[in-house]
Design an enzyme around this catalytic site. Structure first.
Site, short mmCIF file in Angstrom:
data_model
loop_
_atom_site.label_atom_id
_atom_site.label_comp_id
_atom_site.label_asym_id
_atom_site.label_seq_id
_atom_site.Cartn_x
_atom_site.Cartn_y
_atom_site.Cartn_z
NE ARG A 35 39.26 36.70 40.49
CZ ARG A 35 38.42 36.17 39.61
NH1 ARG A 35 37.78 35.04 39.88
NH2 ARG A 35 38.18 36.76 38.46
CG HIS A 61 50.26 40.74 39.95
ND1 HIS A 61 50.66 39.56 39.37
CD2 HIS A 61 49.20 41.18 39.21
CE1 HIS A 61 49.89 39.30 38.32
NE2 HIS A 61 48.99 40.27 38.21
CD GLU A 89 50.51 41.88 34.37
OE1 GLU A 89 49.66 41.84 33.47
OE2 GLU A 89 50.24 41.78 35.57
CG HIS A 146 49.46 36.88 34.95
ND1 HIS A 146 48.08 36.78 34.95
CD2 HIS A 146 49.74 38.18 35.17
CE1 HIS A 146 47.56 37.98 35.16
NE2 HIS A 146 48.55 38.84 35.30
#
Length: 320
Positions: free
Chosen positions: A198, A178, A120, A103
């Site tokens: 992605r 991740h 996050e 991200h």
């Protein structure tokens, strides 16, 4: 307005990697066996949560905030984020491995997508034997080594794999590569953003034989190539809040409830409770609300002190 704890209708997302744990463990209503995500509280455009209880039932969260932003969000949150609800809360069921992704930070996301970045955290609610998470690089790397590994379909070899079990916590700052591994049920707290790059999907093909879209070039300057320690240890003192993660975007604490505990809603910030295990009662004013595992509750900033009573494990999220 007489404020009260708000519960929202879950927004269920089908994913090719999803399963049935949202129903089987968290008692969500799902319509397929590939239900990957339950968005519990969201103001992502097109996926705005709707209140499921009380006087505001049927009202979406943006409209609730508009009634009185400081009463709902808190004075400090309004000063920082305006009348935008700044966080997104999810449960994720990974029956299969998710793609490897990253991200962007706030600056990059603003420049490219007019969006927040996505810092996050994950709380592991359940993990099948052998379940793993991929979080960050095994050791310090660089863009050249990463691109070589990617071209050779060996990027996984550069990344850190963590065998996981219930109760473990990972904090993922923007830029951390991740992937959630098969067999995990995760509670996720993040900035309000749906921007994901992605970078590798294990060369999987969809039902039509197509490879999924990758964002290889976009990811290059979003990635942190340095090794980071993302797994977080935390205390588990009963009937009090134990801080797990404290960052500019949210503070998350763990409450192992065996009797009673107090949650103090200040006028600075809202509080969100996510029930990880068990059940308990929320006592506010002269009213009582029963909640069970898999329930996510928004406590408006103006609500005041809420008492918890029962046997449960909860995450408490606020902005400090």
């Amino acid at each position: 307005m007489h404020w009260y704890p708000l519960v929202f209708k879950p927004i269920i997302k089908e994913r090719i990697w999803g399963g049935t744990k949202l129903r089987d463990i968290l008692h969500k209503t799902i319509v397929s066996d590939i239900s990957g995500e339950s968005w519990e509280i969201s103001t992502v455009p097109g996926d705005v949560s709707v209140v499921a209880n009380g006087a505001l039932e049927g009202t979406d969260l943006n409209a609730v905030v508009a009634l009185d932003p400081e009463a709902v969000l808190g004075k400090k949150v309004v000063a920082q984020f305006g009348d935008q609800f700044p966080l997104l809360f999810k449960f994720l069921d990974a029956r299969e491995d998710l793609s490897i992704q990253v991200h962007p930070n706030d600056a990059l996301a603003k420049e490219r997508h007019n969006s927040f970045g996505k810092t996050e955290m994950w709380y592991v609610m359940q993990a099948d034997p052998g379940a793993q998470l991929i979080v960050g690089f095994k050791e310090d790397s660089n863009v050249e080594a990463y691109q070589t590994a990617l071209a050779q379909h060996q990027v996984v070899d550069l990344l850190a794999k963590h065998s996981v079990q219930k109760g473990e916590v990972f904090f993922l700052e923007t830029g951390t590569v991740h992937a959630i591994g098969a067999g995990t049920l995760i509670a996720e707290i993040q900035q309000t953003s749906d921007i994901t790059y992605r970078i590798y999907d294990f060369d999987r093909r969809d039902a039509q034989g197509n490879l999924r879209e990758l964002h290889t070039e976009l990811a290059l300057d979003a990635i942190n190539y340095q090794h980071t320690e993302s797994k977080k240890a935390y205390a588990q003192n009963t009937n009090v809040s134990n801080v797990m993660v404290d960052c500019p975007y949210f503070t998350t604490s763990f409450i192992p409830l065996t009797d009673t505990a107090s949650v103090h809603c200040t006028h600075d910030s809202f509080t969100v409770l996510m029930v990880m295990e068990g059940d308990c009662a929320l006592l506010y004013g002269d009213k009582k609300m029963e909640v069970t595992k898999g329930t996510t509750i928004l406590l408006p900033a103006a609500l005041g002190t809420v008492q918890l009573k029962g046997n449960a494990e909860l995450l408490e999220i606020t902005i400090s």
